[in-house]
Design an enzyme around this catalytic site. Structure first.
Site, PDB file in Angstrom:
ATOM      1  N   GLU A 257       0.806  -1.229   0.000  1.00 36.91           N
ATOM      2  CA  GLU A 257       0.000   0.000   0.000  1.00 36.91           C
ATOM      3  C   GLU A 257       0.838   1.278   0.000  1.00 36.91           C
ATOM      4  OE1 GLU A 257      -3.988  -1.538   2.264  1.00 36.91           O
ATOM      5  OE2 GLU A 257      -2.305  -1.032   3.544  1.00 36.91           O
TER       6      GLU A 257
HETATM    7  C1  TNX Z   1      -4.428  -4.058   4.379  1.00 36.52           C
HETATM    8  S1  TNX Z   1      -2.761  -6.318   3.985  1.00 36.52           S
HETATM    9  C2  TNX Z   1      -3.182  -3.820   4.941  1.00 36.52           C
HETATM   10  C3  TNX Z   1      -3.085  -3.433   6.346  1.00 36.52           C
HETATM   11  C4  TNX Z   1      -4.426  -3.344   7.000  1.00 36.52           C
HETATM   12  C5  TNX Z   1      -5.300  -4.465   6.527  1.00 36.52           C
HETATM   13  C6  TNX Z   1      -6.635  -4.520   7.193  1.00 36.52           C
HETATM   14  C7  TNX Z   1      -1.676  -5.318   3.960  1.00 36.52           C
HETATM   15  C8  TNX Z   1      -0.402  -5.812   3.511  1.00 36.52           C
HETATM   16  N1  TNX Z   1      -1.992  -4.075   4.321  1.00 36.52           N
HETATM   17  O1  TNX Z   1      -2.400  -2.223   6.457  1.00 36.52           O
HETATM   18  O2  TNX Z   1      -4.248  -3.417   8.371  1.00 36.52           O
HETATM   19  O3  TNX Z   1      -5.496  -4.329   5.146  1.00 36.52           O
HETATM   20  O4  TNX Z   1      -7.317  -5.678   6.832  1.00 36.52           O
END
Ligand code: TNX
Length: 532
Positions: free
Chosen positions: A342
């Site tokens: 992300e």
């Molecule tokens: C996505 S999964 C994220 C996290 C969040 C999560 C909540 C991932 C690698 N990043 O930052 O906590 O979704 O489900």
């Protein structure tokens, strides 16, 4: 926690009133002693073993039972002591751990003479004279002991004296894992969890032969590990959490304590420092890490994708070199996880530049790079492990990287994410990947989930537990149980054994064990939990 205990107590009381009301004639009389239960059937274990051959009479633990281990193997001795400590309070038996030969009692023996068992497999043979667990290595003994434990009645998990009998069904189990990596991740960044809370979870994971504990140690909302060369990361960056609570951080001694505790359960710790996004806690702690030299305020919300380390600045890499050096020095495990998910506020070009510079900081410390699968949009170094958290799609870059040697750990969000809500209105969890009931969490195969991914690239599975909505052990347990054992089974058991209808029966049998362990689980209506 207290609130949950109250709910439990109320439920218990309600059940008692119902029970009393149901049998008016017998209500006043003392309860009849329960008939001795038949032993747990040999295959009623999670994860289901590779092969199970029931035969003959059970083994019965008694006053004379000793736990025999090989002389000269401190590791086997420790598994024996671990088993004895588990069994003594409930059985009331002395269960001395004895090094040396002998053909009776509970035997934990190295030297299985069965190569296919690998380092984690075991054979368990039970009959009237002895129950023997044999393995090539101590990890196999430990996993075999988890099977032995599940073959004893659930009340063996109680911490006060119970009535028995303590029998193990007769026959042979031969067992070894499908994948070498079977992990669980705990996000200690969004809400902080104490060493004791982490250890409690480790103990629960061990029961299902999980061998990797991934700790998500930093995120926008908190930095949870002391770095001596950048002290404000922990003292300031760790000073709060989602919702503005007090947060917290692990000292180096705390972290080493967790690593040693996990190792004693044959579990390897994978520490994660999430980069280049998910970094507000670091950016807030040190102004010089920001491109504009201005520290943002510390963050206590739950948005993602808005922060980034400053890719062009040299200090970014000396900072990460320090962090990864200190982390590597206190991590005996093979992996350092550098996040990489992300990174929406880092351009694709910057992301590639950044990963090109940071991965060598891991490898030069003799560690293996692990990162979320977005790393395959940059160039993973040789030997890197990408952790897949998509939803079973067509990630062509992941497939391309896997074809040239990147290994993959499977954590599909719509199956393996323990933080997804079970259903609408559930008290904890998020729902961006959909609701994940226990059947859905079990309904996937790591080998075929991502189209065209070479099956040989799959290193294993992991169940992440993000903690935006939870902040105590009861809430961890509510989300992890009953889904976690299914992910563990997918990682351990042969694909050919995968079957929801038989799985749910074996899963149901775990319920009374969790009750005895004080695990506050979600009573999914899809599982035929025993009455009581
Ligand atoms: C996505 S999964 C994220 C996290 C969040 C999560 C909540 C991932 C690698 N990043 O930052 O906590 O979704 O489900």
């Amino acid at each position: 926690m207290r609130q949950h205990r109250t709910v439990l107590l109320t439920r218990l009381l309600a059940a008692l009133i119902l029970a009393l009301g149901a049998g008016t004639a017998s209500a006043a009389a003392a309860p009849a002693p329960a008939a001795p239960a038949a032993p747990v059937p040999l295959g009623r274990v999670v994860p289901v073993p590779v092969s199970v051959a029931p035969a003959g009479s059970p083994y019965t633990l008694g006053d004379a039972t000793v736990i025999r281990v090989d002389a000269g193997s401190p590791a086997a001795q420790r598994v024996g002591e671990w088993l004895a400590a588990l069994l003594r309070p409930s059985t009331g038996l002395a269960l001395p751990v004895v090094a040396g030969a002998g053909t009776d009692g509970i035997q934990l023996r190295l030297g299985a003479g069965d190569k296919a068992l690998g380092t984690e497999g075991y054979r368990l043979v039970s009959g009237p004279g002895t129950v023997a667990v044999t393995a090539n290595a101590p990890a196999g003994l430990f996993h075999g002991v988890q099977t032995l434990r599940q073959l004893l009645p659930p009340s063996v998990e109680e911490r006060t004296r119970q009535s028995g009998p303590w029998q193990v069904a007769g026959g042979t189990v031969r067992d070894f894992p499908r994948y070498p990596y079977r992990g669980a991740m705990l996000d200690v960044a969004r809400h902080f969890f104490t060493v004791e809370q982490v250890k409690r979870y480790v103990d629960q994971l061990a029961l299902y032969k999980i061998n990797t504990l991934h700790l998500h140690l930093s995120d926008d909302q908190g930095w949870r590990i002391v770095v001596d060369s950048w002290p404000r990361l922990a003292t300031y960056g760790g000073s709060t959490e989602v919702g503005g609570g007090p947060g917290g951080h692990f000292s180096k001694a705390d972290y080493r304590d967790i690593v040693a505790y996990a190792a004693s359960r044959h579990m390897e710790v994978v520490p994660e420092i999430d980069t280049p996004g998910h970094t507000t806690a670091a950016l807030a702690s040190y102004a010089q890490l920001n491109c504009d030299g201005v520290a943002p305020p510390i963050y206590t919300g739950t948005q993602v994708g808005f922060s980034s380390l400053c890719v062009p600045k040299a200090v970014t890499y000396s900072f990460l070199d320090d962090v990864l050096r200190e982390l590597a020095a206190m991590t005996p495990g093979r992996y350092l996880h550098i996040g990489g998910d992300e990174a929406q506020s880092t351009t694709a070009a910057d992301y590639a530049t950044f990963m090109g510079r940071v991965q060598p900081l891991v490898t030069k410390r003799g560690k293996t790079v692990m990162a979320w699968h977005q790393i395959t949009e940059a160039r993973p170094v040789a030997g890197a492990v990408a952790q897949y958290w998509g939803m079973g799609g067509t990630e062509t870059k992941l497939v391309a990287a896997a074809r040239t040697g990147t290994r993959v750990v499977m954590s599909p969000a719509n199956h393996a994410y323990l933080d997804m809500k079970y259903k609408a209105g559930a008290p904890f969890g998020t729902e961006w990947a959909g609701y994940v009931e226990v059947d859905k969490s079990y309904a996937w195969d790591p080998a075929t989930l991502v189209r065209q991914l070479p099956a040989s690239a799959v290193l294993g599975v992991e169940a992440p537990l993000w903690s935006e909505t939870i902040d105590n052990s009861d809430e961890i347990e509510y989300l992890a149980f009953p889904r976690l054992p299914g992910i563990a089974e997918i990682g351990w058991s042969p694909a050919a054994t995968h079957d929801w209808s038989t799985y749910r029966t074996r899963l149901a049998a775990q319920g009374p064990r969790w009750d005895a362990m004080g695990i506050d689980y979600y009573r999914s209506p899809l599982v035929p939990w025993p009455a009581g």
